[in-house]
Design an enzyme around this catalytic site. Structure first.
Site, PDB file in Angstrom:
ATOM      1  N   ASP A  67     107.537  81.046  93.605  1.00 18.14           N
ATOM      2  CA  ASP A  67     106.975  82.215  94.282  1.00 18.14           C
ATOM      3  C   ASP A  67     107.549  82.454  95.671  1.00 18.14           C
ATOM      4  OD1 ASP A  67     105.304  82.974  92.169  1.00 18.14           O
ATOM      5  OD2 ASP A  67     103.968  81.309  92.642  1.00 18.14           O
ATOM      6  N   HIS A 164     101.017  87.241  87.217  1.00 14.03           N
ATOM      7  CA  HIS A 164     102.424  87.540  87.528  1.00 14.03           C
ATOM      8  C   HIS A 164     103.105  88.112  86.282  1.00 14.03           C
ATOM      9  CE1 HIS A 164     102.274  84.227  90.788  1.00 14.03           C
ATOM     10  NE2 HIS A 164     102.500  85.364  91.418  1.00 14.03           N
ATOM     11  N   CYS A 251     106.972  78.569  87.247  1.00 18.61           N
ATOM     12  CA  CYS A 251     106.488  78.510  88.636  1.00 18.61           C
ATOM     13  C   CYS A 251     106.946  77.267  89.370  1.00 18.61           C
ATOM     14  CB  CYS A 251     104.966  78.494  88.677  1.00 18.61           C
ATOM     15  SG  CYS A 251     104.166  79.426  87.396  1.00 18.61           S
TER      16      CYS A 251
HETATM   17  C1  CIR Z   1      98.555  80.839  92.593  1.00 22.77           C
HETATM   18  O1  CIR Z   1      97.524  81.415  92.246  1.00 22.77           O
HETATM   19  O2  CIR Z   1      99.334  81.303  93.417  1.00 22.77           O
HETATM   20  C2  CIR Z   1      98.851  79.477  91.969  1.00 22.77           C
HETATM   21  N1  CIR Z   1      97.631  78.812  91.734  1.00 22.77           N
HETATM   22  C3  CIR Z   1      99.648  79.652  90.689  1.00 22.77           C
HETATM   23  C4  CIR Z   1     101.005  80.218  90.920  1.00 22.77           C
HETATM   24  C5  CIR Z   1     101.765  80.443  89.665  1.00 22.77           C
HETATM   25  N2  CIR Z   1     103.077  80.846  89.949  1.00 22.77           N
HETATM   26  C6  CIR Z   1     103.825  81.574  89.123  1.00 22.77           C
HETATM   27  O3  CIR Z   1     103.349  82.049  88.093  1.00 22.77           O
HETATM   28  N3  CIR Z   1     105.072  81.827  89.488  1.00 22.77           N
END
Ligand code: CIR
Length: 260
Positions: A67, A164, A251
């Protein structure tokens, strides 16, 4: 092909990560570490060099490095996470990106734009960007402007339900697309060989192609079989602890080839 991978070790604070599914319980740190080890081993099996960054206790979600940036063959784009608690994760990623990209090939999403890499799906030279609760319209605009400056193209996909873009749709190269939920009816994805994720295995829509192998989360036999039927060698990795806080395989890493 990807030469390089960046991952960040999960912090003990992972139990406080943002989640939409508290009913799954909190991640167990020791298990998360074991699963992270297995994930790194799988990436190495795909022929990548893996750079492992140390855990950041003050950021419970910081193991989800995807991210924080989008690393293309021509440019590194540092994101600006829409989730407040994650916003400054990028500060801790920039020095590492500078090891792989020259400064004149690093761009930044700026306020009031927000963007998270989980909303970006690369298909060759084109990048789909999800407009979501995390990635706003201004973030999409800046992102596409940067892409075009570096010889890429981009287009917006509006999300209604998922966290996402890559929560529900993932490109496995060779025109093959894993698709689930709200993305099944999107016009822009009709030109791909669509593989619909079977009911009950939605989480496994988030698989990653790494140098002709595909990593699939463990425990989703129908998706595994589907990906094998496409002709890929499949490696499975258990990501149960990350799933508890909405995290998946993509992620957990940045996959790219260094420009240095
Ligand atoms: C969030 O809510 O930001 C984290 N708990 C999970 C992020 C997942 N990231 C992704 O799908 N690239």
């Amino acid at each position: 092909m990807f030469k390089n991978i960046i991952v960040r070790r999960p912090a003990k604070s992972i139990c406080d990560g943002i989640t939409s599914a508290p009913e799954l319980g909190k991640p167990i740190y020791e298990k998360a570490i074991q699963q992270h080890d297995d994930y790194i081993a799988a990436l190495k099996k795909c022929g990548c060099e893996v750079k492992v960054l140390e855990a950041l206790e003050e950021f419970p979600d910081s193991c989800f490095v995807e991210d924080t940036a989008v690393l293309t063959p021509n440019v590194a784009i540092i994101s600006r996470p829409g989730a407040e608690s994650r916003r400054n994760e990028t500060e801790y990623m920039i020095p590492t990106i500078k090891e792989f990209y020259p400064e004149d090939k690093i761009e930044y999403i700026k306020a009031p734009g927000t963007m998270e890499g989980g909303d970006v799906m690369m298909v060759g030279n084109h990048f789909y960007i999800g407009k979501s609760d995390r990635t706003n319209e201004e973030g999409c605009r800046q992102f596409i402007e940067i892409l075009e400056k570096y010889g890429h193209t981009g287009s917006i996909v509006t999300l209604e339900e998922m966290l996402h873009l890559k929560t529900g749709v993932n490109y496995l190269e060779n025109n093959n697309l894993l698709v689930s939920g709200e993305f099944l009816t999107k016009e822009e994805f009709k030109k791909y060989n669509q593989y619909e994720i079977p009911v009950g295995e939605d989480y496994a829509a988030n698989c990653i192609w790494v140098n002709d192998k595909v990593i699939v989360p463990e425990g989703y036999p129908k998706v595994k079989e589907m990906v094998e039927s496409m002709g890929y060698e499949v490696i499975t990795v258990d990501t149960s602890e990350y799933r508890k806080i909405d995290g998946g395989l993509s992620c957990l890493s940045l996959r790219f080839s260094s420009l240095k």
